[in-house]
Write a protein that holds these residues in place. Structure first.
Motif, PDB file in Angstrom:
ATOM      1  N   PHE A 131      -3.829  -3.908 -44.540  1.00  0.00           N
ATOM      2  CA  PHE A 131      -4.942  -4.983 -44.994  1.00  0.00           C
ATOM      3  C   PHE A 131      -6.397  -4.347 -45.085  1.00  0.00           C
ATOM      4  CE2 PHE A 131      -5.733  -5.815 -40.604  1.00  0.00           C
ATOM      5  CZ  PHE A 131      -7.054  -6.100 -40.286  1.00  0.00           C
ATOM      6  N   SER A 132      -7.256  -4.949 -45.946  1.00  0.00           N
ATOM      7  CA  SER A 132      -8.647  -4.572 -46.236  1.00  0.00           C
ATOM      8  C   SER A 132      -9.147  -6.097 -46.308  1.00  0.00           C
ATOM      9  CB  SER A 132      -8.696  -3.633 -47.358  1.00  0.00           C
ATOM     10  OG  SER A 132      -8.466  -4.314 -48.366  1.00  0.00           O
ATOM     11  N   ASP A 133     -10.651  -5.897 -45.824  1.00  0.00           N
ATOM     12  CA  ASP A 133     -11.243  -7.194 -45.982  1.00  0.00           C
ATOM     13  C   ASP A 133     -12.938  -6.895 -46.398  1.00  0.00           C
ATOM     14  OD1 ASP A 133     -13.053  -7.137 -43.134  1.00  0.00           O
ATOM     15  OD2 ASP A 133     -11.307  -6.224 -43.009  1.00  0.00           O
ATOM     16  N   LEU A 134     -13.704  -7.665 -46.152  1.00  0.00           N
ATOM     17  CA  LEU A 134     -15.127  -7.673 -46.645  1.00  0.00           C
ATOM     18  C   LEU A 134     -15.766  -6.330 -45.705  1.00  0.00           C
ATOM     19  CD1 LEU A 134     -15.906 -11.275 -48.087  1.00  0.00           C
ATOM     20  CD2 LEU A 134     -15.011  -9.243 -49.078  1.00  0.00           C
ATOM     21  N   THR A 135     -15.134  -6.300 -44.478  1.00  0.00           N
ATOM     22  CA  THR A 135     -16.060  -5.345 -43.538  1.00  0.00           C
ATOM     23  C   THR A 135     -15.681  -3.832 -44.068  1.00  0.00           C
ATOM     24  OG1 THR A 135     -14.382  -5.061 -41.843  1.00  0.00           O
ATOM     25  CG2 THR A 135     -15.870  -6.904 -41.577  1.00  0.00           C
ATOM     26  N   SER A 136     -14.482  -3.809 -44.683  1.00  0.00           N
ATOM     27  CA  SER A 136     -14.221  -2.523 -45.226  1.00  0.00           C
ATOM     28  C   SER A 136     -14.921  -1.584 -45.904  1.00  0.00           C
ATOM     29  CB  SER A 136     -12.748  -2.551 -46.018  1.00  0.00           C
ATOM     30  OG  SER A 136     -11.626  -3.124 -45.327  1.00  0.00           O
ATOM     31  N   GLY A 137     -15.242  -0.198 -45.331  1.00  0.00           N
ATOM     32  CA  GLY A 137     -16.492   0.155 -46.051  1.00  0.00           C
ATOM     33  C   GLY A 137     -17.630   0.224 -45.700  1.00  0.00           C
ATOM     34  N   ASN A 138     -17.969  -0.831 -44.683  1.00  0.00           N
ATOM     35  CA  ASN A 138     -19.275  -1.299 -44.174  1.00  0.00           C
ATOM     36  C   ASN A 138     -18.999  -0.652 -42.657  1.00  0.00           C
ATOM     37  OD1 ASN A 138     -20.706  -1.951 -46.446  1.00  0.00           O
ATOM     38  ND2 ASN A 138     -19.369  -3.916 -46.304  1.00  0.00           N
ATOM     39  N   GLY A 144      -9.200   0.536 -45.163  1.00  0.00           N
ATOM     40  CA  GLY A 144      -8.698  -0.697 -44.478  1.00  0.00           C
ATOM     41  C   GLY A 144      -7.869  -0.277 -43.068  1.00  0.00           C
ATOM     42  N   LYS A 145      -7.241  -1.281 -42.614  1.00  0.00           N
ATOM     43  CA  LYS A 145      -6.530  -1.182 -41.404  1.00  0.00           C
ATOM     44  C   LYS A 145      -5.063  -1.446 -41.157  1.00  0.00           C
ATOM     45  CE  LYS A 145      -9.839  -3.207 -39.007  1.00  0.00           C
ATOM     46  NZ  LYS A 145     -10.933  -3.977 -37.977  1.00  0.00           N
ATOM     47  N   SER A 164      -5.644  -4.673 -34.752  1.00  0.00           N
ATOM     48  CA  SER A 164      -5.612  -3.820 -36.128  1.00  0.00           C
ATOM     49  C   SER A 164      -6.349  -2.483 -35.714  1.00  0.00           C
ATOM     50  CB  SER A 164      -6.155  -4.597 -37.184  1.00  0.00           C
ATOM     51  OG  SER A 164      -7.622  -4.674 -36.809  1.00  0.00           O
ATOM     52  N   TYR A 165      -5.859  -1.370 -36.197  1.00  0.00           N
ATOM     53  CA  TYR A 165      -6.312   0.049 -35.807  1.00  0.00           C
ATOM     54  C   TYR A 165      -6.542   0.750 -37.265  1.00  0.00           C
ATOM     55  CZ  TYR A 165      -1.228   1.384 -36.536  1.00  0.00           C
ATOM     56  OH  TYR A 165      -0.082   1.306 -36.990  1.00  0.00           O
ATOM     57  N   ASN A 166      -7.095   1.964 -37.346  1.00  0.00           N
ATOM     58  CA  ASN A 166      -7.569   2.930 -38.419  1.00  0.00           C
ATOM     59  C   ASN A 166      -6.494   3.594 -38.686  1.00  0.00           C
ATOM     60  OD1 ASN A 166     -10.189   1.694 -38.759  1.00  0.00           O
ATOM     61  ND2 ASN A 166     -11.067   3.018 -37.270  1.00  0.00           N
ATOM     62  N   PRO A 167      -5.946   4.114 -40.068  1.00  0.00           N
ATOM     63  CA  PRO A 167      -4.975   4.687 -40.310  1.00  0.00           C
ATOM     64  C   PRO A 167      -5.546   6.296 -39.814  1.00  0.00           C
ATOM     65  CG  PRO A 167      -5.545   3.532 -42.260  1.00  0.00           C
ATOM     66  CD  PRO A 167      -6.741   3.237 -41.240  1.00  0.00           C
TER      67      PRO A 167
END
Length: 199
Positions: A131-138, A144-145, A164-167
């Motif tokens: 998933f990704s969300d509004l924090t992605s890239g910030n 995403g995670k 949730s964890y990072n790729p």
């Protein structure tokens, strides 16, 4: 009056126990993840980062981001090639849909199963939630995670965004990581799980 006080105390004790159990589970996840990343045999970190690694940066544990979702099993789905950060295109199938609410807003996420992985006995119940969300890239990784899940027994499924964890691609470009499908981009800030590693 004494009975009422006893009931109130029992409710508080049960709530506290539930809170501790939840917090303990997330802290265990964080400890195990840190141990994996600190070990040169299992770490995705590049050599320079591994040499100075102490801990991943996590959001504060927040029970709001552990949700019980309504699970709908999707049938007759055809396997598809999931896009990755490289030319690799592993086969996945959409296994189901999860419907849940956070802060009064309704959301849906698709949950997937890796075809090849599911053929292995130890991964036969394994499901994949990117998933990704509004924090992605910030505050969190732009790509995403992920959340690791298991096939649910009934028509509900627990999604704990605190786990949730990072790729691996967030740490090292040599890895090939599935890209989050567009339909799993959430219009909300999920301030839970692992934050981005560094800019």
């Amino acid at each position: 009056m004494r009975v009422l006080l006893t009931l109130v105390l029992l409710v508080q004790l049960n709530f506290g126990f539930g809170q501790n159990k939840f917090t303990d589970a997330v802290e265990k996840f964080q400890k195990e993840l840190n141990a994996e990343y600190a070990d040169a045999r299992t770490s995705p970190l590049m050599a320079d980062d591994l040499a100075t690694f102490k801990t991943l940066d996590f959001y504060p544990i927040n029970e709001k981001f552990k949700v019980t979702a309504r699970f709908v099993r999707t049938k007759k789905e055809k396997p598809f090639e999931m896009k990755t950060s490289t030319d690799r295109k592993p086969l996945y199938v959409k296994y189901g849909e999860a419907y849940f609410t956070i802060d009064g807003s309704d959301f849906k996420l698709n949950i997937y199963r890796n075809i090849e992985l599911s053929k292995k006995a130890e991964y036969k119940d394994y499901l994949f939630l990117p998933f990704s969300d509004l924090t992605s890239g910030n505050e969190s990784y732009i790509g995403g995670k992920y959340i690791d899940m298991k096939v649910p027994e009934g028509n509900t499924i627990i999604i704990d965004f605190n786990t949730s964890y990072n790729p691996y691609c967030a740490y090292n470009h040599k890895y090939s990581c599935p890209k989050v499908p567009l339909e799993n981009d959430l219009n909300i800030e999920i301030k839970a799980g692992v934050k981005k590693f560094h800019d």
